[in-house]
Structure formats: C-alpha cells, structure tokens
Design a protein around this motif. Sequence first.
Motif, PDB file in Angstrom:
ATOM      1  N   GLY A 129       0.795  -1.221   0.000  1.00 47.98           N
ATOM      2  CA  GLY A 129       0.000   0.000   0.000  1.00 47.98           C
ATOM      3  C   GLY A 129       0.824   1.266   0.000  1.00 47.98           C
ATOM      4  N   LEU A 130       2.018   1.225   0.578  1.00 49.84           N
ATOM      5  CA  LEU A 130       2.890   2.385   0.559  1.00 49.84           C
ATOM      6  C   LEU A 130       3.670   2.464  -0.748  1.00 49.84           C
ATOM      7  CD1 LEU A 130       4.149   2.226   4.241  1.00 49.84           C
ATOM      8  CD2 LEU A 130       2.642   3.954   3.248  1.00 49.84           C
ATOM      9  N   ARG A 131       3.778   1.335  -1.422  1.00 54.99           N
ATOM     10  CA  ARG A 131       4.473   1.334  -2.714  1.00 54.99           C
ATOM     11  C   ARG A 131       3.568   1.831  -3.833  1.00 54.99           C
ATOM     12  NH1 ARG A 131       5.864  -4.288  -4.046  1.00 54.99           N
ATOM     13  NH2 ARG A 131       3.922  -4.199  -5.217  1.00 54.99           N
ATOM     14  N   ASP A 132       2.277   1.495  -3.760  1.00 54.36           N
ATOM     15  CA  ASP A 132       1.380   1.925  -4.844  1.00 54.36           C
ATOM     16  C   ASP A 132       0.420   3.030  -4.400  1.00 54.36           C
ATOM     17  OD1 ASP A 132      -0.568   0.658  -3.329  1.00 54.36           O
ATOM     18  OD2 ASP A 132      -0.848  -1.019  -4.708  1.00 54.36           O
ATOM     19  N   TYR A 133       0.744   3.716  -3.303  1.00 53.71           N
ATOM     20  CA  TYR A 133      -0.044   4.861  -2.823  1.00 53.71           C
ATOM     21  C   TYR A 133      -1.490   4.470  -2.488  1.00 53.71           C
ATOM     22  CZ  TYR A 133       3.726   8.040  -4.222  1.00 53.71           C
ATOM     23  OH  TYR A 133       4.927   8.672  -4.339  1.00 53.71           O
ATOM     24  N   SER A 134      -1.672   3.302  -1.884  1.00 57.21           N
ATOM     25  CA  SER A 134      -3.030   2.877  -1.498  1.00 57.21           C
ATOM     26  C   SER A 134      -3.057   2.510  -0.025  1.00 57.21           C
ATOM     27  CB  SER A 134      -3.474   1.679  -2.356  1.00 57.21           C
ATOM     28  OG  SER A 134      -2.621   0.562  -2.160  1.00 57.21           O
ATOM     29  N   ILE A 135      -2.565   3.392   0.818  1.00 58.01           N
ATOM     30  CA  ILE A 135      -2.410   3.114   2.239  1.00 58.01           C
ATOM     31  C   ILE A 135      -3.754   2.816   2.905  1.00 58.01           C
ATOM     32  CG2 ILE A 135      -2.554   5.540   2.927  1.00 58.01           C
ATOM     33  CD1 ILE A 135      -0.413   4.910   5.044  1.00 58.01           C
ATOM     34  N   SER A 136      -3.740   1.824   3.811  1.00 59.55           N
ATOM     35  CA  SER A 136      -4.955   1.425   4.512  1.00 59.55           C
ATOM     36  C   SER A 136      -4.566   0.657   5.764  1.00 59.55           C
ATOM     37  CB  SER A 136      -5.821   0.536   3.601  1.00 59.55           C
ATOM     38  OG  SER A 136      -5.194  -0.727   3.406  1.00 59.55           O
ATOM     39  N   THR A 137      -5.573   0.140   6.475  1.00 61.01           N
ATOM     40  CA  THR A 137      -5.292  -0.673   7.659  1.00 61.01           C
ATOM     41  C   THR A 137      -4.600  -1.982   7.280  1.00 61.01           C
ATOM     42  OG1 THR A 137      -7.592  -1.442   7.489  1.00 61.01           O
ATOM     43  CG2 THR A 137      -7.124   0.273   9.102  1.00 61.01           C
ATOM     44  N   ARG A 138      -4.565  -2.320   6.007  1.00 63.38           N
ATOM     45  CA  ARG A 138      -3.790  -3.482   5.552  1.00 63.38           C
ATOM     46  C   ARG A 138      -2.323  -3.307   5.915  1.00 63.38           C
ATOM     47  NH1 ARG A 138      -3.252  -4.074  -0.853  1.00 63.38           N
ATOM     48  NH2 ARG A 138      -2.565  -1.947  -0.427  1.00 63.38           N
ATOM     49  N   GLU A 139      -1.823  -2.076   5.883  1.00 66.42           N
ATOM     50  CA  GLU A 139      -0.424  -1.829   6.245  1.00 66.42           C
ATOM     51  C   GLU A 139      -0.205  -2.036   7.742  1.00 66.42           C
ATOM     52  OE1 GLU A 139      -0.417  -1.722   2.683  1.00 66.42           O
ATOM     53  OE2 GLU A 139      -1.736  -0.129   3.380  1.00 66.42           O
ATOM     54  N   VAL A 140      -1.202  -1.702   8.551  1.00 70.77           N
ATOM     55  CA  VAL A 140      -1.101  -1.975   9.986  1.00 70.77           C
ATOM     56  C   VAL A 140      -0.922  -3.475  10.204  1.00 70.77           C
ATOM     57  CG1 VAL A 140      -2.274  -1.854  12.210  1.00 70.77           C
ATOM     58  CG2 VAL A 140      -2.497   0.043  10.579  1.00 70.77           C
ATOM     59  N   GLU A 141      -1.749  -4.258   9.545  1.00 75.44           N
ATOM     60  CA  GLU A 141      -1.673  -5.716   9.652  1.00 75.44           C
ATOM     61  C   GLU A 141      -0.309  -6.227   9.195  1.00 75.44           C
ATOM     62  OE1 GLU A 141      -4.939  -8.977   8.619  1.00 75.44           O
ATOM     63  OE2 GLU A 141      -3.998  -8.191   6.794  1.00 75.44           O
ATOM     64  N   ALA A 142       0.210  -5.665   8.117  1.00 75.01           N
ATOM     65  CA  ALA A 142       1.505  -6.110   7.591  1.00 75.01           C
ATOM     66  C   ALA A 142       2.641  -5.768   8.551  1.00 75.01           C
ATOM     67  CB  ALA A 142       1.760  -5.471   6.229  1.00 75.01           C
ATOM     68  N   ILE A 143       2.565  -4.630   9.205  1.00 76.74           N
ATOM     69  CA  ILE A 143       3.606  -4.256  10.168  1.00 76.74           C
ATOM     70  C   ILE A 143       3.520  -5.156  11.405  1.00 76.74           C
ATOM     71  CG2 ILE A 143       4.523  -2.406  11.620  1.00 76.74           C
ATOM     72  CD1 ILE A 143       3.381  -0.434   9.490  1.00 76.74           C
ATOM     73  N   VAL A 144       2.304  -5.473  11.849  1.00 76.35           N
ATOM     74  CA  VAL A 144       2.145  -6.422  12.959  1.00 76.35           C
ATOM     75  C   VAL A 144       2.778  -7.768  12.593  1.00 76.35           C
ATOM     76  CG1 VAL A 144       0.464  -7.776  14.284  1.00 76.35           C
ATOM     77  CG2 VAL A 144       0.104  -5.325  13.951  1.00 76.35           C
ATOM     78  N   ASP A 145       2.524  -8.227  11.377  1.00 70.56           N
ATOM     79  CA  ASP A 145       3.111  -9.505  10.931  1.00 70.56           C
ATOM     80  C   ASP A 145       4.634  -9.419  10.869  1.00 70.56           C
ATOM     81  OD1 ASP A 145       0.639 -10.695  10.758  1.00 70.56           O
ATOM     82  OD2 ASP A 145       0.424 -10.416   8.588  1.00 70.56           O
ATOM     83  N   ALA A 146       5.171  -8.270  10.472  1.00 67.56           N
ATOM     84  CA  ALA A 146       6.628  -8.095  10.438  1.00 67.56           C
ATOM     85  C   ALA A 146       7.205  -8.154  11.846  1.00 67.56           C
ATOM     86  CB  ALA A 146       6.987  -6.774   9.766  1.00 67.56           C
ATOM     87  N   ILE A 147       6.515  -7.554  12.805  1.00 66.81           N
ATOM     88  CA  ILE A 147       6.973  -7.612  14.199  1.00 66.81           C
ATOM     89  C   ILE A 147       6.951  -9.051  14.694  1.00 66.81           C
ATOM     90  CG2 ILE A 147       6.439  -6.905  16.566  1.00 66.81           C
ATOM     91  CD1 ILE A 147       5.244  -4.308  15.341  1.00 66.81           C
ATOM     92  N   ARG A 148       5.885  -9.775  14.367  1.00 68.53           N
ATOM     93  CA  ARG A 148       5.808 -11.195  14.753  1.00 68.53           C
ATOM     94  C   ARG A 148       6.991 -11.977  14.169  1.00 68.53           C
ATOM     95  NH1 ARG A 148       0.985 -13.364  16.640  1.00 68.53           N
ATOM     96  NH2 ARG A 148      -0.865 -12.037  16.584  1.00 68.53           N
TER      97      ARG A 148
END
Length: 384
Positions: A129-148
């Motif tokens: 979403g940050l690469r194609d300018y479509s930011i959303s709560t999907r990025e929150v989920e992806a960052i949580v998964d990265a932390i995991r």
Amino acid sequence: MAASLVDMRTRLRLGALLMALSLLPALLAGCASLNRNHQALMVLGDLSAGDGESRLKRRSEPPRREGLHYARQGRAYQADLYHPRVPSRGSLILVHGFTEQGRRDPRLVALAMTLGRVGFTVMVPELDGLRDYSISTREVEAIVDAIRHATRASPEVPPRTAVAAVSFAVGPALIAAMDEAVAHRVSFVVAVGGYYDMTDMLRYVTTGEDRGEVGRAVPPPQREARWAVLLSQLQWLEDQQDRALLETIARRGLADHAAPVSAEAQRLGGSGRALFDLVTNEDPGRVEALIGRLPPALARELEALDPSRRSLDSLQARLVLIHGPQDRVIPFSHSRRLHDALPPGQARLFEAGALQHVAVSSGWRDGWGLWRALVHVLALGEGE
C-alpha cells in the motif's frame, strides 16, 4: 616515623585505588556515552553525504543484505534483512513511506545500510500500500506480521524489536505497535515527520491551516501533498471510471500542481467528486463536512488510521519523535501533540532543523537536534 609514613602512603594508595574502582562504572558509562556521541555524529555525516564518502563508511563494514520471504495466516510477504558485521544494538523494523520503489528505494537502502553500520539488525518489509499509494489498515496488519516475524525466535519469552517509520507511515506503524498481540514485543518506536490527527493533517495539506499551531505562523504546505493523499485513497472508490479519472488528475498534479484538471473533474460521479472536493478544498471550515460526504468505507479507513481517535494506553514502547520545524507536508505540531498525549517520560520530542520533511539537508545545517535524537536512538538500541 618512617614506618608510619609508609603505612600512610599505603593507605593513601589503597584509598585512591578503591576510589578509582568505585568510579569505574561511571567512567565506563562516560566512555560509552562519548562513543555514542561520536557514532551519532558519524551517522549524521553519513546521512548528509548520501552515496558519497563519509567517516562512517571509512571506519565500518557495510551490513550484508539478505532477501526474505515469510507468511502469516496465508498472507505472503517479502523483506530485506540487513545483518551488521557486529550486531550490537538489537533489531529494528524500518517502515518505508510512499515510494513506488518500496523496500529498494535507494534512500531507504542507504538508511538501512547506515543503521547496520552502527550495529542494528534492520528488517525492511515490502508494504504494497505504501508502494502503490493505497495506504490502509492493511499496512497496519503487515507491520504487525513483520513484528511477529522479527521476534518469532522465542515465543515463551519474546525478544523485542524497535520500529521506525517516516511521514504517512508513522500512523500505521504506531497503531501496529499498540496491537495487543505484539505491543509487548516492541521496545521503542522512532517516528520521523509523522502525523497525529488525520483530520488536521488533511486540513493543513489542502488549506494550509494548522489548528495545532494556534496563533503561530506555519510554512505553506507543499502543493504536491494533496495529490499524494488523493492517490492514497483511490482503492476505496467502487466506480472504476472515477478511480481512473482521479488517478490521471493526481499524477498530473504531482508532475505539475498547476496543471488543468477541470475536464476530468466534470466527468466524476458522486463518490469520486466527494473525494476530489476534499483534496481541492481551500476552506478550513469545510473539511469536516467534506470528510462526512466521503464513501463510508473510505471514511472508516481514515478514522482507523487516526492515532488521535485511539487510546494510547496500549502503547508499551518508548517513543522517539523527530520532526522538522519547517515541515511543509506534516506540521511539527503533530509530533508535539502526540508527545503530550503520552505519560511523562514515555516519549521524547526532538526538533530537527536539519530535516526537510524526512530528507536530511546537506552541509550540516541545523544538525544539533537531529544529532541529539540519534544519540538517544543509539542508547535505546543498547537497552538504556
């Protein structure tokens, strides 16, 4: 008499030795502090130098980059992991901002390399979403998964990691760090040029008014910022024609903010027109009403990505806020308000005049605030 003098000298020597031993921890701590101060200076010089030569490059080995593929509950991800030659400061997840080059943006790669040179193990996840300018709560989920993923080695006593984000990525990163599944795994968060209040951020980008700086003069916003905001929310429009028209408008505006767009705007449907009216509005008093006219899915996402709408009690990490006072994309007041919303001592705010939004100015101009911030980040990386 001679014997007593010898005894006195012996006692004095023993006293001096005991005093030196008692001061040793402080002296060593002082050496560690001096070393951090010097390293922070070299980091600042390296960031200012870009691809050019720097003292840090000459005195340290570059980290080794490894490509990663990982998955969480069917969600597949890619990331780059930078292994330092001497891992001395734990792990750090570096979240990129809006860039079509994603994790391989040269500026991001350079930053990861710099952090790796001073001992951080840096993970840079690819965020679609940050690469194609479509930011959303999907990025929150992806960052949580990265932390995991970064802290997966010891599920019983999870290791901790730091998270760093810039600009519009700060909101998703901060919200991810508050997620109950991973909040205890995040040691500190570094937020560079981030936002706190979504409505006020949109108001500033579109109208130039910053309600967080009542009575103070603020620099005019970059005109291109409104078109970046437009691009970031197109995915919530159901009408394909509206999405295509608004993408044309946004990309034209990014190339030339004065480019004519009225012909495309006249062809927009209701939802597309509501979003267009918000990003082209110049009346500060109309912003809330225009947000209220947005498609419900889009309005819900804006609220979900708004840290000011959330209780910050679930944030266990320490917060490092770094912001340029003349930021023309997201005003400095956002970091100050976020700092004030947290308990005393949990956050530190650094006013960094060397920052032009998230880019470090060349020539060491106004580098004092950024140097102090870097010293603090290096100390946190050592567990202090």
